[in-house]
Design a protein around this motif. Structure first.
Motif, PDB file in Angstrom:
ATOM      1  N   GLN A   1       0.830  -1.194   0.000  1.00 54.33           N
ATOM      2  CA  GLN A   1       0.000   0.000   0.000  1.00 54.33           C
ATOM      3  C   GLN A   1       0.867   1.248   0.000  1.00 54.33           C
ATOM      4  OE1 GLN A   1      -3.179   0.136   2.664  1.00 54.33           O
ATOM      5  NE2 GLN A   1      -3.894  -1.922   2.227  1.00 54.33           N
ATOM      6  N   GLY A   2       0.227   2.360  -0.371  1.00 54.49           N
ATOM      7  CA  GLY A   2       0.935   3.626  -0.348  1.00 54.49           C
ATOM      8  C   GLY A   2       1.670   3.963  -1.630  1.00 54.49           C
ATOM      9  N   GLN A   3       1.521   3.131  -2.653  1.00 49.48           N
ATOM     10  CA  GLN A   3       2.171   3.430  -3.921  1.00 49.48           C
ATOM     11  C   GLN A   3       1.250   4.290  -4.774  1.00 49.48           C
ATOM     12  OE1 GLN A   3       3.217  -0.316  -5.670  1.00 49.48           O
ATOM     13  NE2 GLN A   3       5.007  -0.530  -4.378  1.00 49.48           N
ATOM     14  N   MET A   4       1.830   5.142  -5.588  1.00 41.11           N
ATOM     15  CA  MET A   4       1.058   5.979  -6.484  1.00 41.11           C
ATOM     16  C   MET A   4       1.370   5.589  -7.919  1.00 41.11           C
ATOM     17  SD  MET A   4       1.013  10.108  -6.981  1.00 41.11           S
ATOM     18  CE  MET A   4       0.566  10.405  -5.286  1.00 41.11           C
ATOM     19  N   VAL A   5       0.325   5.544  -8.730  1.00 45.46           N
ATOM     20  CA  VAL A   5       0.477   5.247 -10.151  1.00 45.46           C
ATOM     21  C   VAL A   5      -0.041   6.444 -10.911  1.00 45.46           C
ATOM     22  CG1 VAL A   5      -0.251   3.734 -12.029  1.00 45.46           C
ATOM     23  CG2 VAL A   5       0.194   2.777  -9.769  1.00 45.46           C
ATOM     24  N   ALA A   6       0.718   6.917 -11.890  1.00 49.31           N
ATOM     25  CA  ALA A   6       0.312   8.061 -12.697  1.00 49.31           C
ATOM     26  C   ALA A   6       0.244   7.620 -14.161  1.00 49.31           C
ATOM     27  CB  ALA A   6       1.298   9.209 -12.531  1.00 49.31           C
TER      28      ALA A   6
END
Length: 90
Positions: free
Chosen positions: A2-7
């Motif tokens: 958790q806590g990952q960002m995807v752009a």
């Protein structure tokens, strides 16, 4: 994790034949392309139901293309992109 960002990035890359892609083999098994028209056909769209601890968990989109299946986070991003690019067709 958790806590990952995807752009996600949507871009016109020109002719695909002119591209040389070098994906990380630990994360990408195969690279393939699908035309927008293919993704918009109902027979190529579906959903996968996941269960957690024997109970109903959640439903995610899946896109089909012969032996290839677009699922998981990639399918979620694809679905959101189709909603933006073709709201009258998806």
């Amino acid at each position: 994790q958790q806590g990952q960002m995807v752009a996600p990035v949507v871009a016109n890359l020109g002719h695909l034949e002119d591209l040389t892609l070098t994906p990380n083999p630990d994360e990408v098994e195969e690279v393939f392309t699908l035309p927008l028209a293919h993704l918009l056909r109902e027979e190529n769209q579906g959903y996968t139901h996941f269960r957690t601890a024997g109970r109903y968990g959640y439903t995610l989109p899946v896109f089909l293309n012969g032996p290839h299946r677009v699922w998981g986070l990639t399918a979620i991003i694809t679905e959101l992109t189709l909603e933006l690019l073709a709201p009258d067709q998806y």
